[in-house]
Design an enzyme around this catalytic site. Sequence first.
Site, PDB file in Angstrom:
ATOM      1  CE1 TYR A  51      -7.104  -3.855   6.143  1.00  0.00           C
ATOM      2  CE2 TYR A  51      -5.540  -5.390   5.175  1.00  0.00           C
ATOM      3  CZ  TYR A  51      -5.814  -4.172   5.772  1.00  0.00           C
ATOM      4  OH  TYR A  51      -4.812  -3.272   6.007  1.00  0.00           O
ATOM      5  NE  ARG A  75      -0.132 -10.937   1.275  1.00  0.00           N
ATOM      6  CZ  ARG A  75       0.413  -9.778   1.637  1.00  0.00           C
ATOM      7  NH1 ARG A  75      -0.354  -8.725   1.823  1.00  0.00           N
ATOM      8  NH2 ARG A  75       1.714  -9.674   1.826  1.00  0.00           N
ATOM      9  CD  GLN A 115      -3.726  -7.850  -1.700  1.00  0.00           C
ATOM     10  OE1 GLN A 115      -3.661  -6.718  -1.243  1.00  0.00           O
ATOM     11  NE2 GLN A 115      -3.104  -8.878  -1.151  1.00  0.00           N
ATOM     12  CG  ASN A 132      -5.488  -4.255  10.227  1.00  0.00           C
ATOM     13  OD1 ASN A 132      -5.244  -3.111  10.596  1.00  0.00           O
ATOM     14  ND2 ASN A 132      -5.171  -4.697   9.016  1.00  0.00           N
ATOM     15  CG  ASN A 151      -2.232  -8.786   6.261  1.00  0.00           C
ATOM     16  OD1 ASN A 151      -1.743  -9.776   6.808  1.00  0.00           O
ATOM     17  ND2 ASN A 151      -1.587  -8.112   5.322  1.00  0.00           N
ATOM     18  N   GLY A 190       8.602  -7.845   0.075  1.00  0.00           N
ATOM     19  CA  GLY A 190       7.825  -6.620   0.230  1.00  0.00           C
ATOM     20  C   GLY A 190       8.687  -5.379   0.197  1.00  0.00           C
ATOM     21  CG  HIS A 224      -6.038  -8.492   0.990  1.00  0.00           C
ATOM     22  ND1 HIS A 224      -5.559  -9.352   1.959  1.00  0.00           N
ATOM     23  CD2 HIS A 224      -5.420  -7.296   1.204  1.00  0.00           C
ATOM     24  CE1 HIS A 224      -4.700  -8.693   2.727  1.00  0.00           C
ATOM     25  NE2 HIS A 224      -4.595  -7.452   2.289  1.00  0.00           N
ATOM     26  CB  THR A 241      -0.920  -0.003   1.231  1.00  0.00           C
ATOM     27  OG1 THR A 241      -1.816  -1.097   1.116  1.00  0.00           O
ATOM     28  CG2 THR A 241      -1.715   1.285   1.335  1.00  0.00           C
TER      29      THR A 241
END
Length: 367
Positions: A183, A230, A102, A238, A181, A319, A178, A28
């Site tokens: 989300y 992913r 993604q 998060n 993480n 990354g 996605h 991001t």
Amino acid sequence: MSMPTKLFEPLKLGPITLANRVVMAPLTRNRAIAPGMVPSPLAVDYYGQRASAGLLITEASQVSQQGQGYQDTPGIYSKEQIAGWKKVTDRVHERGGRIFIQLWHVGRISHTSLQVNGGAPVAPSAIGAKGKTFVNGTFADVSKPRALELSEIPGIIESFRKAAANANEAGFDGVEIHGANGYLLDQFAKDGANKRIDAYGGSIENRARLMLEVAKAVVAEIGSARTGIRISPVTPANDISDSNPQPLFDHIVDGLDALKLVYIHVIEGATGGPRDIAPFDYASLRKRFSGAYMANNGYDFELATKVLAANEADLIAFGKPFISNPDLVERLKMGAPLNEWDKATFYGGGAKGYTDYPTLEAAEAAQ
């Protein structure tokens, strides 16, 4: 001179052949153009500079306005966004690269200022996350979410399907869902965030349902050979958690394998943190899945070489090193030093810290 490694060998991934096993992970960068959340001309240069990776995975891109959680992140739900991404894919393909987008819905990791009419973010249950989002140029607490109504869930699935169709129109080689993480899809899967008592809550089968239904819809739209996902079984990112992640993700990967997805992209350990944060048998996922296994989190040349040699993964995602090293593949091949990244320019801004990191060739020419 670097040691022999599979890292630079080609790999057939569905209908395409990757030049090497080095993957640029989604990162991001908060540089989309507002209004409209359209990829900027700088994004064309940014991804084009990194086209020597075997596969580029774009920054997470929201499937709808509701799916946005941070300022200036791009979408893939409007004609303007499709046109902006088409310039990116054209540049990457001109340079011989391959690129997936993604697809993202942040769920509860959002802020009312980003939602339609200032509404509450959505989640499986009305449980707020202890976390921050990036809005109005600074980090702020995420807003308290509301629980999605059962009648709204088909619309969530449809937004992913439509986004996959838009990605196809924009010229992407494929998409990565996605599901990691903390989300939305991860929120539904994990019992720390999901307290529903309907068909999408309770049992492992019910909590995994949305992730698998989204994957099924995307596969139906663009084909399994162009669809990856992913996942992050044990990350606390998060404010997400699950009381028993091993059987949950064994079940999820069984379902993904039945759909014949082309790869699973697995964050091993805490995202951007310790790899050994919690016990988990990643080899179980590798055995259960017949497609490619992409490993992520804390990989350097040595660890990547070791894991590939042991056949514990097929692809390795890098990354932050890709932020500051557009020619990361060449640097890894040569055993050359890496540029250090400037953390202050990770999120938002212009070309500085985005498209101005020098390649080895440029650095030597400047000496």
